[in-house]
Design a protein around this motif. Structure first.
Motif, PDB file in Angstrom:
ATOM      1  N   ALA A  23       4.812  13.566  13.293  1.00  0.00           N
ATOM      2  CA  ALA A  23       4.730  12.158  12.912  1.00  0.00           C
ATOM      3  C   ALA A  23       5.148  11.257  14.079  1.00  0.00           C
ATOM      4  CB  ALA A  23       5.607  11.893  11.692  1.00  0.00           C
ATOM      5  N   TRP A  24       6.184  11.656  14.827  1.00  0.00           N
ATOM      6  CA  TRP A  24       6.580  10.892  16.018  1.00  0.00           C
ATOM      7  C   TRP A  24       5.445  10.883  17.042  1.00  0.00           C
ATOM      8  CZ3 TRP A  24      10.601   7.783  17.253  1.00  0.00           C
ATOM      9  CH2 TRP A  24      11.712   7.792  16.402  1.00  0.00           C
ATOM     10  N   ARG A  25       4.802  12.009  17.209  1.00  0.00           N
ATOM     11  CA  ARG A  25       3.684  12.087  18.151  1.00  0.00           C
ATOM     12  C   ARG A  25       2.536  11.186  17.716  1.00  0.00           C
ATOM     13  NH1 ARG A  25       0.486  17.749  19.041  1.00  0.00           N
ATOM     14  NH2 ARG A  25      -1.345  16.939  20.146  1.00  0.00           N
ATOM     15  N   TRP A  26       2.295  11.118  16.416  1.00  0.00           N
ATOM     16  CA  TRP A  26       1.262  10.239  15.858  1.00  0.00           C
ATOM     17  C   TRP A  26       1.549   8.783  16.220  1.00  0.00           C
ATOM     18  CZ3 TRP A  26      -2.849  11.682  12.488  1.00  0.00           C
ATOM     19  CH2 TRP A  26      -3.462  10.653  11.795  1.00  0.00           C
ATOM     20  N   CYS A  27       2.809   8.386  16.059  1.00  0.00           N
ATOM     21  CA  CYS A  27       3.196   7.002  16.377  1.00  0.00           C
ATOM     22  C   CYS A  27       3.019   6.709  17.864  1.00  0.00           C
ATOM     23  CB  CYS A  27       4.637   6.750  15.944  1.00  0.00           C
ATOM     24  SG  CYS A  27       4.892   6.737  14.150  1.00  0.00           S
ATOM     25  N   ARG A  28       3.364   7.659  18.727  1.00  0.00           N
ATOM     26  CA  ARG A  28       3.193   7.439  20.165  1.00  0.00           C
ATOM     27  C   ARG A  28       1.728   7.260  20.521  1.00  0.00           C
ATOM     28  NH1 ARG A  28       7.300  11.426  20.431  1.00  0.00           N
ATOM     29  NH2 ARG A  28       5.750  13.080  20.815  1.00  0.00           N
ATOM     30  N   ILE A  29       0.839   8.013  19.896  1.00  0.00           N
ATOM     31  CA  ILE A  29      -0.597   7.871  20.166  1.00  0.00           C
ATOM     32  C   ILE A  29      -1.077   6.469  19.794  1.00  0.00           C
ATOM     33  CG2 ILE A  29      -2.897   8.680  19.457  1.00  0.00           C
ATOM     34  CD1 ILE A  29      -1.623  11.464  19.077  1.00  0.00           C
ATOM     35  N   LEU A  30      -0.517   5.918  18.717  1.00  0.00           N
ATOM     36  CA  LEU A  30      -0.903   4.580  18.259  1.00  0.00           C
ATOM     37  C   LEU A  30      -0.091   3.476  18.921  1.00  0.00           C
ATOM     38  CD1 LEU A  30      -1.308   5.266  14.428  1.00  0.00           C
ATOM     39  CD2 LEU A  30      -3.102   5.145  16.161  1.00  0.00           C
ATOM     40  N   MET A  45       0.839  -1.189   0.000  1.00  0.00           N
ATOM     41  CA  MET A  45       0.000   0.000   0.000  1.00  0.00           C
ATOM     42  C   MET A  45       0.876   1.240   0.000  1.00  0.00           C
ATOM     43  SD  MET A  45      -2.837   1.220   2.787  1.00  0.00           S
ATOM     44  CE  MET A  45      -2.098   0.081   3.912  1.00  0.00           C
ATOM     45  N   ALA A  46       0.537   2.198  -0.830  1.00  0.00           N
ATOM     46  CA  ALA A  46       1.282   3.452  -0.861  1.00  0.00           C
ATOM     47  C   ALA A  46       0.868   4.318   0.311  1.00  0.00           C
ATOM     48  CB  ALA A  46       1.006   4.177  -2.179  1.00  0.00           C
ATOM     49  N   HIS A  47       1.815   5.061   0.850  1.00  0.00           N
ATOM     50  CA  HIS A  47       1.547   5.944   1.994  1.00  0.00           C
ATOM     51  C   HIS A  47       2.144   7.310   1.726  1.00  0.00           C
ATOM     52  CE1 HIS A  47       0.307   2.758   4.877  1.00  0.00           C
ATOM     53  NE2 HIS A  47       1.098   2.015   4.133  1.00  0.00           N
ATOM     54  N   PRO A  48       1.398   8.262   1.173  1.00  0.00           N
ATOM     55  CA  PRO A  48       0.078   8.135   0.575  1.00  0.00           C
ATOM     56  C   PRO A  48       0.164   7.728  -0.883  1.00  0.00           C
ATOM     57  CG  PRO A  48       0.754  10.396   0.592  1.00  0.00           C
ATOM     58  CD  PRO A  48       1.882   9.609   1.224  1.00  0.00           C
ATOM     59  N   ARG A  49      -0.957   7.744  -1.593  1.00  0.00           N
ATOM     60  CA  ARG A  49      -0.978   7.244  -2.958  1.00  0.00           C
ATOM     61  C   ARG A  49      -0.337   8.226  -3.938  1.00  0.00           C
ATOM     62  NH1 ARG A  49      -3.646   2.923  -4.180  1.00  0.00           N
ATOM     63  NH2 ARG A  49      -4.132   3.580  -6.280  1.00  0.00           N
ATOM     64  N   THR A  50      -0.350   9.507  -3.661  1.00  0.00           N
ATOM     65  CA  THR A  50       0.400  10.451  -4.495  1.00  0.00           C
ATOM     66  C   THR A  50       1.209  11.342  -3.568  1.00  0.00           C
ATOM     67  OG1 THR A  50      -1.161  12.288  -4.543  1.00  0.00           O
ATOM     68  CG2 THR A  50      -1.532  10.514  -6.100  1.00  0.00           C
ATOM     69  N   HIS A  51       2.402  11.672  -3.934  1.00  0.00           N
ATOM     70  CA  HIS A  51       3.257  12.512  -3.094  1.00  0.00           C
ATOM     71  C   HIS A  51       4.463  12.949  -3.905  1.00  0.00           C
ATOM     72  CE1 HIS A  51       5.636   8.830  -2.641  1.00  0.00           C
ATOM     73  NE2 HIS A  51       4.513   8.238  -2.349  1.00  0.00           N
ATOM     74  N   VAL A  71       7.932   6.742  10.361  1.00  0.00           N
ATOM     75  CA  VAL A  71       7.737   8.149  10.714  1.00  0.00           C
ATOM     76  C   VAL A  71       7.666   8.999   9.445  1.00  0.00           C
ATOM     77  CG1 VAL A  71       8.750  10.119  11.930  1.00  0.00           C
ATOM     78  CG2 VAL A  71       8.874   7.838  12.937  1.00  0.00           C
ATOM     79  N   ALA A  72       8.531   8.703   8.482  1.00  0.00           N
ATOM     80  CA  ALA A  72       8.497   9.426   7.208  1.00  0.00           C
ATOM     81  C   ALA A  72       7.156   9.217   6.505  1.00  0.00           C
ATOM     82  CB  ALA A  72       9.647   8.960   6.317  1.00  0.00           C
ATOM     83  N   ALA A  73       6.618   7.981   6.593  1.00  0.00           N
ATOM     84  CA  ALA A  73       5.328   7.689   5.962  1.00  0.00           C
ATOM     85  C   ALA A  73       4.219   8.515   6.597  1.00  0.00           C
ATOM     86  CB  ALA A  73       5.013   6.203   6.067  1.00  0.00           C
ATOM     87  N   VAL A  74       4.242   8.652   7.922  1.00  0.00           N
ATOM     88  CA  VAL A  74       3.224   9.448   8.609  1.00  0.00           C
ATOM     89  C   VAL A  74       3.365  10.920   8.241  1.00  0.00           C
ATOM     90  CG1 VAL A  74       2.383  10.231  10.850  1.00  0.00           C
ATOM     91  CG2 VAL A  74       2.968   7.819  10.509  1.00  0.00           C
ATOM     92  N   ALA A  75       4.597  11.413   8.172  1.00  0.00           N
ATOM     93  CA  ALA A  75       4.812  12.820   7.803  1.00  0.00           C
ATOM     94  C   ALA A  75       4.262  13.099   6.408  1.00  0.00           C
ATOM     95  CB  ALA A  75       6.298  13.162   7.879  1.00  0.00           C
ATOM     96  N   ASP A  76       4.515  12.191   5.455  1.00  0.00           N
ATOM     97  CA  ASP A  76       3.969  12.348   4.110  1.00  0.00           C
ATOM     98  C   ASP A  76       2.442  12.282   4.128  1.00  0.00           C
ATOM     99  OD1 ASP A  76       6.316  12.752   2.765  1.00  0.00           O
ATOM    100  OD2 ASP A  76       6.605  10.642   2.242  1.00  0.00           O
ATOM    101  N   LEU A  77       1.910  11.413   4.986  1.00  0.00           N
ATOM    102  CA  LEU A  77       0.454  11.279   5.098  1.00  0.00           C
ATOM    103  C   LEU A  77      -0.171  12.584   5.590  1.00  0.00           C
ATOM    104  CD1 LEU A  77      -1.909   9.217   4.968  1.00  0.00           C
ATOM    105  CD2 LEU A  77      -1.425   8.688   7.354  1.00  0.00           C
ATOM    106  N   GLU A 134       8.933  -0.104   9.642  1.00  0.00           N
ATOM    107  CA  GLU A 134       8.129  -0.010   8.424  1.00  0.00           C
ATOM    108  C   GLU A 134       6.638  -0.021   8.756  1.00  0.00           C
ATOM    109  OE1 GLU A 134       9.161   0.387   5.400  1.00  0.00           O
ATOM    110  OE2 GLU A 134      11.321   0.035   5.589  1.00  0.00           O
ATOM    111  N   PRO A 135       5.807   0.630   7.928  1.00  0.00           N
ATOM    112  CA  PRO A 135       4.350   0.543   8.121  1.00  0.00           C
ATOM    113  C   PRO A 135       3.895  -0.903   7.995  1.00  0.00           C
ATOM    114  CG  PRO A 135       4.903   2.325   6.612  1.00  0.00           C
ATOM    115  CD  PRO A 135       6.159   1.547   6.843  1.00  0.00           C
ATOM    116  N   PRO A 136       2.923  -1.331   8.809  1.00  0.00           N
ATOM    117  CA  PRO A 136       2.461  -2.723   8.738  1.00  0.00           C
ATOM    118  C   PRO A 136       1.769  -3.015   7.418  1.00  0.00           C
ATOM    119  CG  PRO A 136       1.040  -1.422  10.173  1.00  0.00           C
ATOM    120  CD  PRO A 136       2.207  -0.551   9.826  1.00  0.00           C
ATOM    121  N   GLN A 137       2.003  -4.204   6.903  1.00  0.00           N
ATOM    122  CA  GLN A 137       1.385  -4.616   5.648  1.00  0.00           C
ATOM    123  C   GLN A 137       0.190  -5.518   5.933  1.00  0.00           C
ATOM    124  OE1 GLN A 137       2.370  -3.428   2.604  1.00  0.00           O
ATOM    125  NE2 GLN A 137       3.637  -2.135   3.921  1.00  0.00           N
TER     126      GLN A 137
END
Length: 531
Positions: free
Chosen positions: A227-234, A1-7, A117-123, A243-246
């Motif tokens: 993005a780091w804060r996002w990961c801590r919440i989850l 899955m792309a994170h996100p689909r366009t960037h 973290v990079a994936a979340v920042a792009d998201l 890596e993001p879970p597949q």
């Protein structure tokens, strides 16, 4: 899955132009300064452009690419005229979306940032860039709304877990705060996301994306910190889970995917079943192909015979029961008798039933949901013609029996051959070629169309295949899930071909294709008789 689909993508692009689309490239290159305020950008419109995404911005090459498949044909509109955007709103929206990145995504992920973290920042950047573009050019909101359904697919929420719920929230709920779509648009998605994450976590994540909307265009560290804060919440540790879970191919989609499919289907004026079928069939690979022919007299007769068998199977012997009655004889029900007296005294219509008498009533007639999956790989070539006839026969036999059937071919990709509640006028004569990589897609499509995991009806999945699949483990997990949900799985294997036998199935070795068709009909009748 792309994170996100366009960037944005670093480096240079390898896409090449197409002479047929040169007019679009030239027109949109002249137009892009109006959207971005930049005069150093070029636009490439061509089939396959975008690096696998619908569109993409390459900052190093100062180039925007848009996949021409989202336009259709080069002559669908004149790109030099302002009115062309109304004829291709989704494609023009892609151009606006990438223009937003070209103008406002002026930061790069710092070296050493964990991939998740990079994936979340792009998201987070997706809605941030669109929010800035809308704030600068308010009229662009119209086109960005059209683009949402192109950028997002049910693959963005394949399973119900916190990561994918948060991912979906960032793609859709964040766009509400960016004023691209409305809260009414994604009411069902919000409910599904809340059910998975809980209100507290969703509120915390919303604080993150709303803060991201205030970050400047060049503030890379601020986006990474969020993005780091996002990961801590989850409860994700990027050092242990870089890596993001597949998603697991052996899992059925849950409420997130259902809610997302409902939203996307509504936005594209389709039913959820039509939308999901179209998405699965559009995956890479060669679809099952066929020619049309009229059904024969023997196939008409077979449909009538099977319909009669299904009707008899649905009519069980009468069983003792009780039912209320307004008049004797029977057992007096005191409370209802008092209600009847009150109604009579008031002069109102008598609706109470003070008597209960024994009666012999037929039991409720069971309904049948039957999905037939047909292996369309080259090794099953002998079964293509009779199974094509079987799809037509089953659809017409189900017509008068409150039954719902569907037939799906699986080879290199899943192909919906007979839709539920469809009564095809012609038999689709299938051609068997290719491999069998799309079995799990076919099972998931059948489940989505017929709700095979939901109780309340007789459910059956019939598979005609030698079982020689490349994805044995995830296929077995799907079959086990159906079995545990009460859906019978009938597997018909050619006796003369080697293959794999799955557990939690009733596996029959058939000597010829006609025997496979008869076995499916017999199993459907038996299931109804024992319902």
């Amino acid at each position: 899955m792309a994170h996100p689909r366009t960037h944005r993508r670093a480096g240079t692009t390898s896409a090449v132009g197409d002479p047929d689309w040169q007019a679009w490239c030239d027109a949109w290159t002249r137009h892009i300064p109006l959207l971005t305020g930049r005069t150093d950008l070029s636009v490439l419109v061509a089939p396959g452009a975008g690096g696998g995404a619908p569109a993409c911005f390459y900052p190093d090459a100062r180039r925007i690419e848009v996949n021409a498949t989202h336009i259709g044909a080069p002559d669908i509109a004149n790109p030099r005229r302002a009115g062309h955007k109304r004829l291709v709103p989704a494609a023009y929206g892609l151009l606006v979306h990438e223009a937003a990145h070209a103008t406002h995504s002026q930061w790069r992920t710092p070296a050493g940032t964990p991939p998740i973290v990079a994936a979340v920042a792009d998201l987070l950047e997706e809605s941030r860039a669109e929010n800035r573009q809308r704030g600068r050019r308010r009229g662009d909101r119209r086109w960005l709304r059209h683009t949402v359904t192109t950028l997002i697919t049910p693959d963005d929420a394949p399973v119900d877990d916190p990561w994918h719920a948060a991912h979906l929230a960032a793609l859709l709920l964040a766009r509400v705060d960016a004023r691209i779509i409305t809260a009414k648009d994604i009411r069902g998605v919000r409910a599904a996301v809340t059910a998975v994450l809980g209100r507290k976590k969703l509120r915390q994540l919303r604080d993150v994306w709303r803060q991201a909307h205030t970050v400047g265009d060049t503030e890379a560290q601020a986006m990474v910190d969020l993005a780091w804060r996002w990961c801590r919440i989850l409860d994700i540790d990027p050092h242990r889970q870089p890596e993001p879970p597949q998603p697991d191919a052996g899992q059925f989609a849950g409420q997130l995917a259902q809610a997302l499919a409902d939203y996307l289907a509504h936005a594209t004026s389709l039913t959820p079943a039509q939308y999901t079928a179209g998405q699965i069939q559009s995956r890479h690979g060669t679809p099952a192909t066929w020619t049309r022919r009229d059904p024969t007299d023997s196939e008409h007769a077979a449909a009538r015979t099977l319909a009669a068998r299904l009707r008899r199977a649905r009519t069980h012997q009468p069983e003792p029961d009780t039912r209320p009655s307004p008049v004797p004889p029977g057992r007096l029900r005191t409370r209802h008798a008092i209600t009847a007296q009150a109604q009579a005294a008031a002069g109102t219509m008598l609706t109470a039933t003070p008597w209960q008498r024994r009666a012999t009533l037929p039991p409720p007639k069971p309904t049948l949901h039957l999905a037939v999956l047909v292996d369309t790989s080259a090794s099953m070539r002998a079964y293509a013609a009779p199974m094509a006839a079987a799809g037509w026969i089953l659809a017409h036999a189900a017509r008068t029996n409150q039954a719902t059937t569907t037939m799906i071919g699986f080879g290199s990709r899943a192909t919906l051959l007979v839709s539920p509640r469809q009564h095809p006028a012609h038999v689709l004569q299938m051609r068997a070629v290719g491999g069998t990589t799309a079995f799990t897609d076919a099972v998931k499509l059948a489940d989505h169309l017929l709700h095979l995991r939901q109780p309340g009806r007789v459910r059956m999945l019939a598979v005609v295949s030698d079982g020689d699949l490349p994805d044995i483990t995830p296929a077995q997990r799907l079959i086990t899930t159906l079995h545990q949900a009460g859906c019978a799985v009938l597997w018909l294997r050619p006796a003369d071909l080697p293959g794999h036998t799955f557990t939690h199935t009733t596996t029959l070795l058939v000597a010829d294709p006609v025997q496979a068709v008869d076995a499916i009909a017999d199993a459907a009748v038996t299931a109804l008789e024992h319902a």
